[in-house]
Structures are given as structure tokens and as C-alpha cells.
Design a protein around this motif. Structure first.
Motif, short mmCIF file in Angstrom:
data_model
loop_
_atom_site.label_atom_id
_atom_site.label_comp_id
_atom_site.label_asym_id
_atom_site.label_seq_id
_atom_site.Cartn_x
_atom_site.Cartn_y
_atom_site.Cartn_z
N LYS A 81 -25.08 -73.03 32.79
CA LYS A 81 -24.39 -71.92 32.05
C LYS A 81 -24.88 -71.87 30.62
CE LYS A 81 -19.95 -72.14 34.56
NZ LYS A 81 -18.29 -72.56 34.30
N ILE B 297 -20.50 -84.82 42.93
CA ILE B 297 -19.83 -83.86 42.20
C ILE B 297 -20.36 -83.91 40.73
CG2 ILE B 297 -17.42 -83.30 41.69
CD1 ILE B 297 -16.84 -83.83 44.23
N HIS B 298 -20.23 -84.83 40.03
CA HIS B 298 -20.59 -85.15 38.60
C HIS B 298 -21.95 -84.54 38.53
CE1 HIS B 298 -17.40 -88.50 37.82
NE2 HIS B 298 -17.00 -87.42 38.09
N THR B 299 -23.01 -84.77 39.14
CA THR B 299 -24.43 -84.26 39.27
C THR B 299 -24.28 -82.96 39.08
OG1 THR B 299 -25.24 -86.32 40.11
CG2 THR B 299 -26.54 -84.39 40.16
N LEU B 300 -23.55 -82.17 40.22
CA LEU B 300 -23.57 -80.65 40.25
C LEU B 300 -22.72 -80.13 39.10
CD1 LEU B 300 -22.56 -80.59 43.96
CD2 LEU B 300 -24.74 -79.89 43.17
N GLN B 301 -21.79 -80.81 38.51
CA GLN B 301 -21.02 -80.19 37.37
C GLN B 301 -22.20 -80.31 36.18
OE1 GLN B 301 -17.70 -82.93 37.23
NE2 GLN B 301 -16.48 -81.45 38.01
N ASP B 302 -22.81 -81.27 35.93
CA ASP B 302 -23.94 -81.37 34.96
C ASP B 302 -24.88 -80.20 35.09
OD1 ASP B 302 -22.61 -83.55 33.95
OD2 ASP B 302 -23.99 -84.97 34.87
N GLU B 303 -25.14 -79.86 36.54
CA GLU B 303 -26.27 -78.84 36.59
C GLU B 303 -25.46 -77.50 36.33
OE1 GLU B 303 -27.54 -79.26 40.76
OE2 GLU B 303 -28.48 -81.40 40.19
N VAL B 304 -24.44 -77.26 36.82
CA VAL B 304 -23.57 -76.13 36.62
C VAL B 304 -23.47 -76.00 34.83
CG1 VAL B 304 -21.62 -74.82 36.59
CG2 VAL B 304 -22.32 -75.99 38.70
N ALA B 305 -23.09 -76.82 34.22
CA ALA B 305 -22.88 -76.73 32.84
C ALA B 305 -24.44 -76.47 32.06
CB ALA B 305 -22.54 -78.09 32.07
#
Length: 211
Positions: free
Chosen positions: A205, A194-202
Motif C-alpha cells: 500500500k 497473518i502478521h507477516t501478510l499484514q506487513d506485506e500488504v502495508a
């Protein structure tokens, strides 16, 4: 495996009920064999006891009643002392000394140990000895050692148990339970993902915002 467990557990009334139900089977089937003496523990029993962080222990009161107490500590607080001997440090408790008094009066104890995640349970009978800290400080110091350091709780004595008999019971009725650490271990890969995906989304963006 030996038949000491059956000889300890079964009395005339229990055997009579088994015969009334069609004859001895399961545990009772070994009662016709001679008592072969204490059962020798194997690596399976050693692993079960020395990796436990809790178990229930029953002692015998002077009036003959069983007294059950929950014992717990850091995982690995039960030590294998060689052969059928196991020991653990007795933490300072509520100063009632019921179990200690019972063991000093009658050394017989019964243990119930369960591994809830793996749905395994073991029952054991043994004879317990209490050793005060002043009488053998080296033993108590040894029993206070666990992975990662030393038990921080105040310990007053050592409890040494010589296992005489044990049995592994069916675990199908055990409801799996997990400690906070066990839950964390199982969900950590998903948290990391989840943290990896959040970093990718950030990052995406930020790219979009920069046009």
C-alpha cells in the motif's frame, strides 16, 4: 503388568454379573490369577502423572463413602520420588481438610488422570501419606519446584502416594479439551503468518501511495 488392579476392583457381585454375561473377559479375565502384588510403574505412567496439571483423587470417608476432589497446579506439580512413589504439595484451600482427614484415617486413594488433547486416561490405586510442612520442610520445598520456578501458592503439607495398581482405559469417549496455552501454541504459526501478510500488504500500500 500384574493383576493387582483386577483384585482391587472386582468383587463377587461384579464377577457374578460377568459370568451371567458369558464369563470373565477384559479386566475380569485376570482375576483367576493370583494377586502378584503392587504393579511396577513404567516410564509411561511416570510421564502421565508428572506432566499432568490436574487429576481427580478419591479418598474414603470414615463412613465408607468415596469423596472425590479435583487437584490441580502448574504442569509438573506431581513429582516422581522414585519407584512407585509420587508426591505433590498440598495447597492451602478452604480449610475443610476432608481429603487430609480421610487420608489420615484410611490411606487408600484412587486417582483418575486424563490427557484430553491426546485422549488418554489412566486410573490408579495407591496409599497416601500426608507430611506436615514442619515435619519435613525439605520435602515440601522439593515438591514446590516446577519448571520456571516455585509454586507461588501457600503450601501446608506434602502428599506422598505409593501406587499399588493402575490401568489404562480406552479413550475413545474422551472429548478433546485444550488449555489456553495449548490453543495458543497451536494457532501461533497462523498468527505469525497473518502478521507477516499484514506487513506485506502495508508495504505494498505504501508503494502504491508513493506512485
Amino acid at each position: 503388568m500384574g493383576t493387582r488392579y483386577q483384585h482391587i476392583v472386582y468383587g463377587d457381585a461384579s464377577l457374578l454379573r460377568e459370568y451371567d454375561s458369558g464369563g470373565p473377559r477384559g479386566y475380569g479375565a485376570g482375576i483367576d490369577s493370583p494377586d502378584e502384588g503392587p504393579q511396577e510403574v513404567t516410564e509411561r505412567e511416570i510421564r502421565m502423572l508428572t506432566t499432568a496439571f490436574a487429576f481427580h483423587m478419591s479418598t474414603v470417608t470414615p463412613s465408607g463413602w468415596p469423596y472425590v476432589q479435583y487437584r490441580s497446579g502448574p504442569r509438573g506439580f506431581v513429582h516422581h520420588l522414585g519407584g512407585n512413589r509420587f508426591g505433590f504439595a498440598d495447597f492451602r484451600g478452604n480449610q475443610q481438610f476432608v481429603s487430609v482427614g480421610n487420608m489420615n484415617h484410611d490411606d487408600r486413594v484412587a486417582l483418575f488422570v486424563a490427557d484430553y488433547p491426546l485422549r488418554r486416561r489412566m486410573k490408579a490405586f495407591g496409599r497416601a501419606t500426608t507430611v506436615e510442612a514442619a515435619d519435613d520442610p525439605d520435602l515440601l520445598d522439593h515438591l514446590r519446584q516446577v519448571d520456571g520456578g516455585q509454586i507461588a501458592a501457600q503450601c501446608e503439607r506434602s502428599v506422598v502416594i505409593e501406587i499399588e495398581a493402575f490401568d489404562w482405559n480406552c479413550g475413545r469417549s474422551i472429548v478433546p479439551q485444550y488449555t489456553k496455552e495449548e490453543v495458543r501454541e497451536r494457532v501461533q504459526p497462523y498468527i505469525d503468518q497473518i502478521h507477516t501478510l499484514q506487513d506485506e500488504v502495508a508495504a505494498l500500500k505504501k508503494q502504491l501511495a508513493q506512485g
